[in-house]
Scaffold this active site. Structure first.
Site, mmCIF file in Angstrom:
data_model
loop_
_atom_site.group_PDB
_atom_site.id
_atom_site.type_symbol
_atom_site.label_atom_id
_atom_site.label_comp_id
_atom_site.label_asym_id
_atom_site.label_seq_id
_atom_site.Cartn_x
_atom_site.Cartn_y
_atom_site.Cartn_z
ATOM 1 N N HIS A 145 118.058 -34.793 39.339
ATOM 2 C CA HIS A 145 118.926 -35.953 39.573
ATOM 3 C C HIS A 145 119.745 -35.754 40.857
ATOM 4 O O HIS A 145 119.735 -36.597 41.755
ATOM 5 C CB HIS A 145 119.854 -36.146 38.362
ATOM 6 C CG HIS A 145 120.815 -37.288 38.504
ATOM 7 N ND1 HIS A 145 120.640 -38.489 37.862
ATOM 8 C CD2 HIS A 145 121.955 -37.421 39.220
ATOM 9 C CE1 HIS A 145 121.627 -39.309 38.185
ATOM 10 N NE2 HIS A 145 122.450 -38.682 39.004
ATOM 11 N N GLU A 146 120.427 -34.637 40.933
ATOM 12 C CA GLU A 146 121.287 -34.405 42.102
ATOM 13 C C GLU A 146 120.457 -34.258 43.369
ATOM 14 O O GLU A 146 120.866 -34.686 44.440
ATOM 15 C CB GLU A 146 122.184 -33.183 41.884
ATOM 16 C CG GLU A 146 123.172 -33.323 40.723
ATOM 17 C CD GLU A 146 123.979 -34.618 40.751
ATOM 18 O OE1 GLU A 146 124.224 -35.153 41.847
ATOM 19 O OE2 GLU A 146 124.342 -35.114 39.666
ATOM 20 N N HIS A 193 119.821 -37.647 44.731
ATOM 21 C CA HIS A 193 120.916 -38.113 45.596
ATOM 22 C C HIS A 193 120.804 -37.445 46.968
ATOM 23 O O HIS A 193 121.009 -38.071 48.003
ATOM 24 C CB HIS A 193 122.273 -37.758 44.987
ATOM 25 C CG HIS A 193 122.691 -38.646 43.850
ATOM 26 N ND1 HIS A 193 122.727 -40.014 43.953
ATOM 27 C CD2 HIS A 193 123.106 -38.352 42.584
ATOM 28 C CE1 HIS A 193 123.150 -40.531 42.789
ATOM 29 N NE2 HIS A 193 123.374 -39.544 41.952
ATOM 30 N N HIS A 220 118.127 -38.985 49.115
ATOM 31 C CA HIS A 220 118.598 -40.280 49.613
ATOM 32 C C HIS A 220 119.480 -40.064 50.850
ATOM 33 O O HIS A 220 119.372 -40.763 51.845
ATOM 34 C CB HIS A 220 119.390 -40.956 48.485
ATOM 35 C CG HIS A 220 119.579 -42.430 48.649
ATOM 36 N ND1 HIS A 220 120.353 -43.167 47.800
ATOM 37 C CD2 HIS A 220 119.105 -43.310 49.567
ATOM 38 C CE1 HIS A 220 120.342 -44.437 48.183
ATOM 39 N NE2 HIS A 220 119.597 -44.551 49.251
HETATM 40 ZN ZN LIG Z 1 124.037 -39.644 39.941
#
Ligand SMILES: [Zn+2]
Length: 673
Positions: free
Chosen positions: A465-466, A469, A472
């Protein structure tokens, strides 16, 4: 072509005693520069003399602040914290002044003049429009009287919101349950019992002290076999800060929430919106409160039939296994967990040996490398803040495009949880290009002598998940920092890449890369994966319905205009969605911190909204092939690279060829209807 700027913060040279003075000077010089920018652009504001000059100031501030904020989170000490807290107050005040500057607003507005605006490229136009919108939302465009009223309402809301939070906090602290007979705590895991014991000791009590602190509450509700104790605790929790329950009337938020809803409505109307929900949603990906309601209602109708079956199954389980005839709210978490154990039996201890951090990491880099045509390699960490910190470079065909720090292990003086933070944003300066740099922070268990750092499957998901980010932020191709990576991305779309990356933790093919038993070298067995997925999806209809109730309550309250009655609104929503047991004393809205003391007012829907986006995006890979290079290239180009240079809905449609649909989310959650 750009030459690359390689500078990185020198974390070791940061001296807490010099921080405040440094920012005093920086902010003062920024204020002076802004005066100059306004003066220069008054005659004829241009992209360069206005927008680029302003962005340069933002970038300079962010570059200076990012390492301070980061160090304060990961290697805090009293001096650093004091310097951090004092400086952030000044920075916030500075940003508020800029955000409310009428001369700046007037200057930016001139850029929207027809011929000037037409000469800008689409990214530049978006930056100008976004900036104008932000000014208008701050009330800058209002006449003197209205503007004053707007600021009053803002100040009032800040005050009410902090009263709300304090009441919840005080009500939470006010309740404790002193237990001397450990038999009452049967079922609660040993670490939680140990905490209850320490809590008692700190207050000079023998035995154990239960509190409404989230960790203690959740652990008791999920595991405590004593039903009466669960009931007592549930009632205390569900009536916090209200006119009901054990501290009835003492910390009552009833009037505060009504006052807040009134003030929010007035504020929204002042700047031209029909209600607060429209004001809140305006800069988001959703286009209207009505669209959000339709979205939530659509999910209710899909999730409710399954939730109904789940609750029937739970009733049966409650009767036969636990002798519970009437299902009550304090049974739901407890029974879900017991069903999970009896049906699927997946313990962290069984999973962890398959996920040594170094294997997960290498596998994740391999997955990402194949998807997005990059290589990720460790380098010596320059000027790091701790020996645990590692540093990586991302290259594409030999050219470095981004860098990141990874600080993986839990330790003292480090904030808990996991997150990605921006260290440097990508942007061009003249003909130079500054590369994006990210801080990735986790709190995994450090290795010990005989054993590597082993992750639970949940922690593996967190890492993906991190890193999503991070991708992105780092794979962006924007050359203005304002539009680069996650900067300026609509709030309800910003979790798309991160949640998208989580999907790879549930796929057999990628699990072969990210798992390897630390003793046997065996990848996670298929059978264990299937149990894991089934366990995740147990009672997912009920869980989704609960999220939908929160989302609907939030959006209902913020579209009403007067005569607010949050409890009545909650009941009417439950009568629509409801099959779950509820109590008359339930005062949930009065402790709903997300919308009254957090940033989620008319935004709670975004949890599910972002999940729909990420699941639907991943479904494109399921349809076209998980390793289909065209699909991943399209995801890279249309989503990861664009930052906020295009609207989220347009970016999504370009990738998917259509608007988002909720089928994939429901399917992934095992909801069949
Ligand atoms: Zn998040």
């Amino acid at each position: 072509m750009y030459t690359t700027i390689h500078d990185l913060p020198d974390h070791q040279a940061i001296e807490p005693t010099r921080i405040e003075g440094f920012f005093d000077e920086l902010l003062q010089s920024h204020e002076n520069e802004i005066d100059e920018i306004v003066a220069n652009s008054q005659a004829r504001p241009s992209w360069d003399n206005l927008m680029l000059s302003l962005e340069a100031l933002d970038v300079a501030l962010n570059d200076a602040w990012a390492p301070i904020s980061h160090l304060n989170s990961v290697v805090s000490n009293p001096d650093l914290r004091a310097a951090h807290d004092n400086s952030i107050k000044k920075i916030t005040a500075y940003e508020t002044r800029i955000g409310q500057s009428r001369p700046l607003y007037d200057a930016v507005r001139q850029l929207t003049e027809k011929t000037t605006f037409a000469a800008l490229n689409p990214s530049q136009q978006k930056m100008v429009t976004d900036s104008l919108k932000a000014f208008q939302r701050n009330g800058v465009a209002l006449n003197e009287t209205d503007r004053k009223r707007f600021q009053e309402l803002r100040a009032k809301l800040t005050e009410l919101s902090s009263q709300f939070a304090n009441n919840v906090l005080d009500a939470t602290d006010a309740w404790t349950k002193h237990v001397t007979d450990i038999a009452l705590l049967e079922g609660i895991p040993a670490p939680s019992v140990a905490v209850a014991k320490e809590t008692a000791q700190r207050r000079d009590l023998a035995g154990y002290l239960l509190t409404l602190d989230m960790a203690c509450y959740a652990s008791t509700m999920t595991h405590c076999r004593n039903r009466a104790l669960r009931e007592e605790m549930y009632e205390a929790y569900a009536t916090r800060a209200s006119d009901q329950g054990p501290s009835a009337g003492e910390y009552d938020n009833s009037h505060i929430v009504v006052e807040m809803l009134n003030a929010r409505t007035e504020l929204a109307e002042l700047v031209g919106f029909d209600n607060f929900a429209e004001y809140s949603i305006d800069p988001k990906m959703a286009t209207s409160a009505n669209e959000v309601k339709v979205f939530l209602d659509g999910l209710v109708s899909r999730a409710a039939p399954q939730a109904r079956q789940e609750i029937e199954r739970m009733r049966e389980f409650a009767r036969t296994e636990w002798g519970i005839d009437e299902l009550e709210p304090w049974d739901l978490s407890f029974l879900t967990e017991r069903m999970r154990e009896s049906l699927y039996d997946v313990a962290d201890a069984e999973l962890k040996p398959y996920f040594p951090l170094n294997v997960v990491e290498r596998g994740m880099f391999e997955v990402v490398g194949a998807l997005f045509d990059v290589e990720i390699a460790a380098k010596d960490a320059p000027a790091a803040w701790h020996d645990d910190v590692r540093y990586f470079e991302i290259t594409r065909r030999g050219e470095t495009i981004a860098r990141f720090y990874l600080d993986a292990f839990a330790r003292e003086k480090k904030r808990g949880g996991a997150w990605m933070a921006d260290c440097r944003s990508r942007r061009s300066i003249g003909n130079e290009m500054a590369l994006p740099v990210a801080y990735l922070t986790c709190n995994f268990t450090p290795p010990t002598k005989g054993q590597p750092s082993l992750l639970t499957h949940t922690e593996v998901v967190t890492l993906f998940h991190e890193f999503g980010h991070g991708l992105h932020h780092m794979l962006t191709q924007q050359k203005y920092a304002t539009l680069a990576g996650i900067n300026g991305v609509e709030w309800d779309a910003v979790e798309l890449p991160s949640q998208f990356m989580e999907n790879w933790c549930w796929q057999e093919a990628s699990l072969r890369k990210i798992s390897s038993h630390f003793e046997t070298g065996e990848a996670l067995p298929k059978e264990l994966l299937h149990r894991l997925i089934a366990a995740k999806n147990l009672n997912s209809g009920m869980a989704m319905l609960r999220q939908l109730e929160f989302g609907l309550l939030d959006i209902e309250l913020h579209t009403q205009l007067k005569d607010f009655d949050p409890i009545a609104t909650m009941r009417s929503i439950r009568s629509r969605t409801g099959m779950m047991p509820h109590k008359d004393y339930d005062r949930m809205p009065l402790g709903f911190g997300h919308i009254f003391a957090g940033g989620y007012a008319a935004g709670y829907y975004s949890y599910l909204w972002a999940e729909v986006l990420s699941a639907d995006a991943f479904a494109a890979f399921e349809e076209e092939g998980l390793q289909n290079p065209q699909t991943s290239e399209r995801f890279l180009r249309e989503i990861l690279e664009v930052g906020s240079s295009v609207k989220a809905i347009d970016m999504f449609k370009k990738f998917r060829g259509r608007a988002p649909q909720n089928d994939a989310l429901l399917r992934h959650a095992g909801i069949q209807n």
